[in-house]
Design an enzyme around this catalytic site. Structure first.
Site, short mmCIF file in Angstrom:
data_model
loop_
_atom_site.label_atom_id
_atom_site.label_comp_id
_atom_site.label_asym_id
_atom_site.label_seq_id
_atom_site.Cartn_x
_atom_site.Cartn_y
_atom_site.Cartn_z
N ASP A 210 38.79 49.07 54.15
CA ASP A 210 38.90 50.04 53.05
C ASP A 210 37.49 50.47 52.64
OD1 ASP A 210 40.24 51.63 51.21
OD2 ASP A 210 40.34 50.06 49.68
N PHE A 211 36.74 50.89 53.64
CA PHE A 211 35.30 51.13 53.50
C PHE A 211 35.06 52.55 53.00
CE2 PHE A 211 30.96 51.78 55.38
CZ PHE A 211 30.33 50.71 54.78
#
Length: 317
Positions: A210-211
């Site tokens: 979830d960068f």
């Protein structure tokens, strides 16, 4: 008596931490009645952790999509952040990922309680978020951080190759069900690429999962650290598409050709030590998946951004 372990706190403490109604409503809407007991116990869970870990709350609770975070003062004088998370398939291995990184490019873990879904973390600067940094500097910073996070993956993580394989079997049916929202050639290209990405790399890296810019906070005066991983394993090129989607208008720079996008992708890939072609392939298939999810759930503007990213990526394959 659904929470007997916490009954003593009902007597010992008159004032409990109040959980935001908006947060509770969001969790219940997403997770259903299964989350009600967790939400009812949450104030007692937080009080129990504050007591057991000898922490003093230093400010109001902060909320994410699935967790509450308390700024705290630790017994040894350090400033920390007490995080309690709704545990599901995406979040259950968050502490495993963070401990694997050991503070290198990501927030450091000071203590954990896996049963409670709790971690005591180092305190980062929530006022300094990469989302607020000019776009090229933000991309460069994210690329350097992604390079730091590249370590071998724990075996128990889900593989993004498996996710790509599933997409390859679903895309065409989903596209038809949604009324064929893009040219069939784009979907066919994405399906073909999924087949290529389903083959796992020789070495799987630990992925954040979830960068994006809002999950990168300031550490001290000049450094940055990632937070809130939803860990996966596989090719680090998987990580890039949220960095495009969340600031797409800035990344395009108003250029109607794809020259600006191409240059930014190439620069990011070089700084993150990624293969540009792998970045474009993952950005294509993830954007197609995003676009159809957004469309199905009524987020038309977001869907169009993701379709635009997919069109930009397929032109350079």
């Amino acid at each position: 008596e659904r929470h007997p372990r916490l009954q003593s706190h009902r007597k010992a403490r008159v004032k409990l931490i109040q959980i935001s109604t908006d947060f509770s409503t969001m969790i219940l809407h997403r997770e259903g009645e299964a989350a009600r007991d967790w939400l009812e116990a949450l104030p007692y869970t937080l009080e129990d952790l504050l007591d057991r870990w000898h922490l003093r709350q230093e400010g109001p609770p902060m909320y994410g999509m699935c967790a509450v975070v308390l700024p705290v003062h630790c017994e040894d004088g350090k400033r920390g952040a007490l995080k309690v998370t709704w545990v599901d398939e995406e979040t259950r291995l968050e502490s495993v990922a963070l401990c694997t990184w050991g503070g290198h490019g990501a927030v450091s873990v000071l203590r954990t309680d896996e049963v409670a879904g709790a971690m005591l973390l180092e305190r980062l600067d929530e006022r300094r978020v990469l989302l607020d940094v000019p776009i090229q500097e933000a991309l460069d910073t994210a690329a350097g951080l992604l390079r730091k996070l590249r370590v071998p993956a724990p075996a128990e993580l889900r593989s993004v190759g498996d996710i790509a394989a599933r997409w390859g079997t679903e895309f065409l049916e989903d596209w038809r069900r949604l009324g064929e929202p893009c040219p069939e050639k784009l979907i066919s290209s994405a399906v073909d690429v999924c087949a290529e990405l389903a083959v796992p790399p020789s070495e799987s890296s630990l992925l954040h999962g979830d960068f994006h810019y809002a999950n990168i906070l300031g550490r001290g005066k000049d450094a940055w650290a990632a937070i809130d991983p939803k860990p996966l394993k596989g090719d680090p090129a998987y990580e890039v598409v949220p960095l495009l989607r969340n600031r797409w208008s800035e990344i395009r720079g108003g250029d109607e050709t794809n020259a600006t996008v191409r240059k930014r992708i190439e620069r990011f890939a070089e700084m993150a030590e990624l293969e540009p072609l792998a970045v474009r392939r993952w950005c294509l298939v993830r954007s197609v998946d995003d676009a159809m999810w957004f469309q199905e759930n009524g987020y038309e503007a977001r869907a169009e951004i993701s379709w635009d990213i997919a069109r930009s990526m397929v032109e350079d394959l």
